[in-house]
Every structure is written in C-alpha cells, then in structure tokens.
Design a protein around this motif. Structure first.
Motif, PDB file in Angstrom:
ATOM      1  N   ASP A 218      -4.582  69.443  85.223  1.00 37.81           N
ATOM      2  CA  ASP A 218      -4.067  68.702  86.417  1.00 37.81           C
ATOM      3  C   ASP A 218      -5.036  67.362  87.273  1.00 37.81           C
ATOM      4  O   ASP A 218      -6.068  68.350  87.563  1.00 37.81           O
ATOM      5  CB  ASP A 218      -3.263  69.772  87.637  1.00 37.81           C
ATOM      6  N   THR A 219      -5.185  66.792  86.670  1.00 33.24           N
ATOM      7  CA  THR A 219      -6.742  66.177  87.784  1.00 33.24           C
ATOM      8  C   THR A 219      -6.893  66.263  89.363  1.00 33.24           C
ATOM      9  O   THR A 219      -7.847  65.502  90.232  1.00 33.24           O
ATOM     10  CB  THR A 219      -6.441  64.445  87.256  1.00 33.24           C
ATOM     11  N   THR A 220      -5.437  66.110  90.216  1.00 31.80           N
ATOM     12  CA  THR A 220      -5.160  66.269  91.154  1.00 31.80           C
ATOM     13  C   THR A 220      -6.290  67.910  91.839  1.00 31.80           C
ATOM     14  O   THR A 220      -6.441  67.492  93.163  1.00 31.80           O
ATOM     15  CB  THR A 220      -3.796  66.341  92.132  1.00 31.80           C
ATOM     16  N   LEU A 221      -6.033  68.831  90.840  1.00 32.69           N
ATOM     17  CA  LEU A 221      -7.370  69.439  91.571  1.00 32.69           C
ATOM     18  C   LEU A 221      -7.966  69.225  91.147  1.00 32.69           C
ATOM     19  O   LEU A 221      -8.812  70.696  90.850  1.00 32.69           O
ATOM     20  CB  LEU A 221      -6.246  70.653  90.711  1.00 32.69           C
ATOM     21  N   GLU A 222      -8.718  68.484  90.708  1.00 33.66           N
ATOM     22  CA  GLU A 222     -10.228  68.088  89.860  1.00 33.66           C
ATOM     23  C   GLU A 222     -10.950  66.914  91.029  1.00 33.66           C
ATOM     24  O   GLU A 222     -10.576  66.155  91.099  1.00 33.66           O
ATOM     25  CB  GLU A 222     -10.559  67.717  88.777  1.00 33.66           C
ATOM     26  N   VAL A 223     -12.210  68.167  92.250  1.00 30.53           N
ATOM     27  CA  VAL A 223     -12.789  67.289  93.560  1.00 30.53           C
ATOM     28  C   VAL A 223     -13.923  67.217  93.016  1.00 30.53           C
ATOM     29  O   VAL A 223     -14.538  68.015  92.347  1.00 30.53           O
ATOM     30  CB  VAL A 223     -12.790  68.164  94.601  1.00 30.53           C
ATOM     31  N   HIS A 224     -14.547  65.585  92.875  1.00 31.72           N
ATOM     32  CA  HIS A 224     -15.638  65.162  92.164  1.00 31.72           C
ATOM     33  C   HIS A 224     -16.165  65.333  93.609  1.00 31.72           C
ATOM     34  O   HIS A 224     -16.403  64.072  93.755  1.00 31.72           O
ATOM     35  CB  HIS A 224     -15.858  64.621  91.098  1.00 31.72           C
ATOM     36  N   HIS A 225     -18.024  65.853  93.880  1.00 33.87           N
ATOM     37  CA  HIS A 225     -18.936  65.743  95.074  1.00 33.87           C
ATOM     38  C   HIS A 225     -20.271  66.006  94.943  1.00 33.87           C
ATOM     39  O   HIS A 225     -20.361  66.810  93.839  1.00 33.87           O
ATOM     40  CB  HIS A 225     -17.923  66.572  96.403  1.00 33.87           C
ATOM     41  N   PHE A 226     -20.995  64.909  94.967  1.00 30.54           N
ATOM     42  CA  PHE A 226     -22.496  65.250  94.547  1.00 30.54           C
ATOM     43  C   PHE A 226     -23.010  64.546  96.209  1.00 30.54           C
ATOM     44  O   PHE A 226     -22.680  63.657  96.378  1.00 30.54           O
ATOM     45  CB  PHE A 226     -22.500  64.634  93.832  1.00 30.54           C
ATOM     46  N   PRO A 227     -23.692  65.244  96.387  1.00 25.04           N
ATOM     47  CA  PRO A 227     -24.543  66.567  96.236  1.00 25.04           C
ATOM     48  C   PRO A 227     -24.485  67.736  96.711  1.00 25.04           C
ATOM     49  O   PRO A 227     -22.983  67.483  97.278  1.00 25.04           O
ATOM     50  CB  PRO A 227     -26.085  66.478  97.048  1.00 25.04           C
ATOM     51  N   TRP A 228     -24.952  68.831  95.703  1.00 19.30           N
ATOM     52  CA  TRP A 228     -23.899  70.230  95.742  1.00 19.30           C
ATOM     53  C   TRP A 228     -24.167  71.294  96.877  1.00 19.30           C
ATOM     54  O   TRP A 228     -25.004  71.554  96.500  1.00 19.30           O
ATOM     55  CB  TRP A 228     -23.627  70.506  94.065  1.00 19.30           C
ATOM     56  N   THR A 229     -23.484  70.615  97.683  1.00 21.94           N
ATOM     57  CA  THR A 229     -24.064  71.502  98.971  1.00 21.94           C
ATOM     58  C   THR A 229     -22.587  72.286 100.079  1.00 21.94           C
ATOM     59  O   THR A 229     -21.197  72.254  99.887  1.00 21.94           O
ATOM     60  CB  THR A 229     -24.565  70.580 100.048  1.00 21.94           C
ATOM     61  N   PRO A 230     -22.760  72.978 100.912  1.00 21.34           N
ATOM     62  CA  PRO A 230     -21.214  73.957 101.193  1.00 21.34           C
ATOM     63  C   PRO A 230     -21.027  72.440 101.907  1.00 21.34           C
ATOM     64  O   PRO A 230     -19.857  72.885 101.853  1.00 21.34           O
ATOM     65  CB  PRO A 230     -22.859  74.406 102.998  1.00 21.34           C
ATOM     66  N   GLU A 231     -21.575  71.489 102.457  1.00 26.12           N
ATOM     67  CA  GLU A 231     -20.866  70.165 103.039  1.00 26.12           C
ATOM     68  C   GLU A 231     -19.779  69.666 101.883  1.00 26.12           C
ATOM     69  O   GLU A 231     -18.504  69.564 102.400  1.00 26.12           O
ATOM     70  CB  GLU A 231     -21.425  69.329 103.389  1.00 26.12           C
ATOM     71  N   SER A 232     -21.017  69.453 101.060  1.00 28.36           N
ATOM     72  CA  SER A 232     -19.163  69.504  99.720  1.00 28.36           C
ATOM     73  C   SER A 232     -18.161  69.991 100.191  1.00 28.36           C
ATOM     74  O   SER A 232     -17.196  69.452  99.004  1.00 28.36           O
ATOM     75  CB  SER A 232     -20.446  69.044  98.435  1.00 28.36           C
ATOM     76  N   GLY A 233     -18.544  71.185  99.379  1.00 32.11           N
ATOM     77  CA  GLY A 233     -17.456  72.453  99.414  1.00 32.11           C
ATOM     78  C   GLY A 233     -16.411  71.915 100.296  1.00 32.11           C
ATOM     79  O   GLY A 233     -15.442  72.380 100.437  1.00 32.11           O
ATOM     80  N   ALA A 234     -16.978  71.937 101.750  1.00 31.11           N
ATOM     81  CA  ALA A 234     -15.797  72.271 102.825  1.00 31.11           C
ATOM     82  C   ALA A 234     -14.686  70.573 102.449  1.00 31.11           C
ATOM     83  O   ALA A 234     -14.358  70.545 102.949  1.00 31.11           O
ATOM     84  CB  ALA A 234     -16.884  72.236 104.530  1.00 31.11           C
ATOM     85  N   SER A 235     -15.718  69.054 102.498  1.00 29.72           N
ATOM     86  CA  SER A 235     -15.522  68.330 102.170  1.00 29.72           C
ATOM     87  C   SER A 235     -13.990  68.759 100.819  1.00 29.72           C
ATOM     88  O   SER A 235     -12.736  67.755 101.196  1.00 29.72           O
ATOM     89  CB  SER A 235     -16.556  66.902 101.573  1.00 29.72           C
ATOM     90  N   ALA A 236     -13.949  69.014 100.320  1.00 31.60           N
ATOM     91  CA  ALA A 236     -13.169  69.247  98.888  1.00 31.60           C
ATOM     92  C   ALA A 236     -12.428  69.582  99.555  1.00 31.60           C
ATOM     93  O   ALA A 236     -10.889  69.570  98.907  1.00 31.60           O
ATOM     94  CB  ALA A 236     -14.193  69.899  97.715  1.00 31.60           C
ATOM     95  N   VAL A 237     -12.514  70.898 100.337  1.00 26.86           N
ATOM     96  CA  VAL A 237     -11.224  71.739 100.234  1.00 26.86           C
ATOM     97  C   VAL A 237     -10.477  70.839 101.343  1.00 26.86           C
ATOM     98  O   VAL A 237      -8.796  69.852 101.721  1.00 26.86           O
ATOM     99  CB  VAL A 237     -11.246  72.901 101.384  1.00 26.86           C
ATOM    100  N   GLY A 238     -10.562  69.809 102.270  1.00 32.85           N
ATOM    101  CA  GLY A 238     -10.192  69.115 103.189  1.00 32.85           C
ATOM    102  C   GLY A 238      -9.163  68.072 102.158  1.00 32.85           C
ATOM    103  O   GLY A 238      -8.090  67.802 102.183  1.00 32.85           O
ATOM    104  N   GLU A 239     -10.155  67.050 100.974  1.00 29.95           N
ATOM    105  CA  GLU A 239      -9.720  66.247  99.664  1.00 29.95           C
ATOM    106  C   GLU A 239      -8.494  67.145  99.255  1.00 29.95           C
ATOM    107  O   GLU A 239      -7.136  66.074  98.996  1.00 29.95           O
ATOM    108  CB  GLU A 239     -10.934  66.030  99.022  1.00 29.95           C
ATOM    109  N   LEU A 240      -8.454  68.068  99.350  1.00 33.25           N
ATOM    110  CA  LEU A 240      -7.359  69.190  97.775  1.00 33.25           C
ATOM    111  C   LEU A 240      -6.315  69.074  98.892  1.00 33.25           C
ATOM    112  O   LEU A 240      -5.171  68.533  98.214  1.00 33.25           O
ATOM    113  CB  LEU A 240      -7.797  70.106  97.757  1.00 33.25           C
ATOM    114  N   ILE A 241      -6.730  69.564 100.105  1.00 36.05           N
ATOM    115  CA  ILE A 241      -4.966  69.308 100.985  1.00 36.05           C
ATOM    116  C   ILE A 241      -5.153  68.144 101.425  1.00 36.05           C
ATOM    117  O   ILE A 241      -3.542  67.985 101.413  1.00 36.05           O
ATOM    118  CB  ILE A 241      -5.591  70.601 102.205  1.00 36.05           C
TER     119      ILE A 241
END
Length: 342
Positions: A218-241
C-alpha cells in the motif's frame, strides 16, 4: 620538459595538461573542486611525466604519510558519530592518523579526496557514497587505495557492508510476527532520481517481508523523507495522518528517524507499543534511551571498522590483489517499542 634536476615540476605538468600550475596544485592537494575531466587530464600528465609531489617536507618515508581518510555523507548523524569513533580507535591501534571528511553526497568532494590519495597526501581512503551513479568511483580506473563502506558496491574496490535488504526484511518480519498488518515504512524511495542505495535495498527488504506474509503493498504507507533525521521521522507521522492512512507499525530506516516517529506519536496521544509498533535501524546509543526503548537492527560497528581499516591496509600494501567484499552480520534487538503487554 623536466627541470634542471631532471625531476618534473608542477609547471611541467601544467604545460602538458594545458592548465595553470594553480590548477595542478588544486588537483594535488584536493582542497578545491576541479572538474572531473580536468582532473583526468592533470592525472594523465602526472603519470606521463612520472611526477611525484615532494613529500620530504612532510617528514614522510617510503611515500607514506601515515594518514588515512574517512569520508561520510553527513557527519551530524548519530550513526556517523558512532562509526567514526570506532574508525579512529582502530586506525590509532594500527598506527594511522585518521583524517575525517564530509562529502555531503557531492561527487566533487569525492573527486577531491581521491586526488589527495593519488597525490599521496593520504595513504588511502574509506569512502561511503550514497549512490553509485553519482560517485567518483563509478567506473573509475587507476583508483588509489580505496575501501567503500555501506550499500554502494563497485567491482574494482574493496567493500565492507551489511545485508541491508535482509536486515530490513528481518525487522519487518518481526513486527508481522507481533501481529502488525498495516505497516508504514519511513525512508525508502522508489524514484531512481532520488533513491539512495540504502533506501532501495531497505525498501526492497520491507517489500520482501510483506510478500512473504501475503500482505498487499500500500503506497499510502510509504513515506519518503531525506535526510534521515528525527525531524524527518516526525514529519512522516504527520504525513501518514494527513493521508488518513491507518497503520499499526512503523519501520524506520534509521534510529534517528525512529526517534522522531516516537516523539510525534507521543505528541498525538498514540501509544507505543499498545497502538503502534516502532522499529529503527543501526542500534546507536540513542536507541536505548528513547521512550520506550527502541527495537532495532544491530551490527558490530567495531568489527565493521576493523574490517574496513584492515582491507585498506592490505590494499595499500598490495595494489594488485583482487578486491574483497566483507558482509558484517546483523541481528534484531528486541526492546519495549515492539513488546506489547500480554
């Protein structure tokens, strides 16, 4: 063409290459970016004239500086810090000074570092490119002593890495075994213009585990963020939601990403591991101090560093031997972020 002593000078090299002496100096020292085609012309002229920089002023013996270099894409990451610590320790044990460089994933910086090694300003180079297509070592001939680390491999060079695809498959299998079925992934990228060797392999391993378990992608569950930082991880959660994507696990491609995921989930009142399982990759020190502690992929960084320096030392002693590749084993370290209460 050589000077009165019979030894070629930078001016001789510059004349043959059709460049200025300053350009030759920049190629020799590697302190300034020089276009790859110009570097090739200067290097060819140096080879033709058998030009060797005067290293006696540096107190060198047998053409050796006693210094090796390690170049990583981003020195600010927790993983880079941990790996460099191990590389410095191993280098000093073996009598080398270690020069640390950051490439910022720019091929120009890689060319400059290779030029320094060719000019014997360093004896060899441990290099971590992120994409073979963009790397200065891709298809290059007459390389100085170089060991590649990470996921990029080039048949002409020695290499140390881990089974990144297998590790990503194993960590995804782990959350599937814990009951997860809607598994988000943060860090992969299918776009060939942006995808790194690491993101390709880890995304492939994630897909392998889904296919093995009969779970549709399910491509809606794939989040592509770079660079690989804590901020990217936090942003990814916001994108999923924001996508309204229901998920019961997050597989993050580094511990730094995972720490940002944990922070963002907590801020939204989403409990880990009760509501969502979270995993990381690398087992940096941070992973033991997140709340909850992070399940992650571990490999022996000290062994990784020993293999890299050992291969480089062997290459410096014998340039003619066949290239070797070493794969350092990995394991899954299970902690509280994937351990639900009975």
């Amino acid at each position: 063409m050589a000077g009165r002593t019979g030894r070629a000078t930078m001016k001789d090299v510059a004349l043959l290459a059709g460049v200025s002496p300053k350009t030759v100096s920049n190629v020799v020292t590697g302190t300034t970016f020089v276009r790859p085609d110009t570097v090739a012309r200067v290097q060819a002229a140096m080879d033709t004239l058998q030009f060797v920089p005067n290293l006696s002023a540096r107190g060198l013996r047998n053409g050796r500086s006693g210094t090796i270099a390690a170049a990583l894409p981003d020195l600010a990451t927790a993983f880079s810090g941990a790996l460099l610590h191990c590389l410095v320790e191993v280098a000093h044990e073996r009598g080398f000074a270690l020069q640390v460089e950051e490439t910022a994933a720019e091929p120009g910086r890689e060319y400059a570092l290779l030029s320094r090694a060719r000019a014997h300003l360093v004896d060899g180079l441990i290099l971590n490119p992120i994409r073979l297509e963009d790397s200065a070592v891709a298809g290059a001939e007459h390389l100085p002593p170089v060991v590649l680390i990470g996921e990029v491999e080039e048949p002409q060079t020695d290499h140390v890495g881990i089974d990144s695809r297998g590790a990503a498959r194993d960590i995804t299998r782990h959350v599937i075994e814990r009951g997860a079925r809607r598994i988000a992934v943060v860090g992969g990228d299918r776009d060939p213009e942006r995808a790194t060797a690491t993101s390709r392999l880890r995304l492939a391993g994630y897909h392998d585990a889904l296919e093995e378990a009969g779970i549709a992608r399910d491509t809606t569950l794939e989040v592509h963020h770079f660079p690989w930082t804590p901020e990217s991880g936090a942003s990814a959660v916001g994108e999923l939601i924001a996508r309204d994507a229901a998920f019961d696990a997050v597989v993050a491609f580094t511990d730094s990403i995972a720490s940002g995921v944990l922070h963002a989930l907590h801020a939204r009142g989403i409990r880990v591991p009760d509501d969502v399982l979270v995993t990381g990759f690398d087992d940096v020190e941070l992973s033991r101090f997140t709340t909850p502690q992070l399940t992650t992929v571990r490999f022996d960084l000290a062994l990784f560093a020993r293999e890299a320096v050992g291969l480089l030392e062997s290459r410096m002693s014998d340039r003619s031997r066949p290239p070797r590749s070493v794969t350092v084993p990995h394991e899954i370290v299970v902690r509280a972020s994937t351990t639900r209460a009975s």
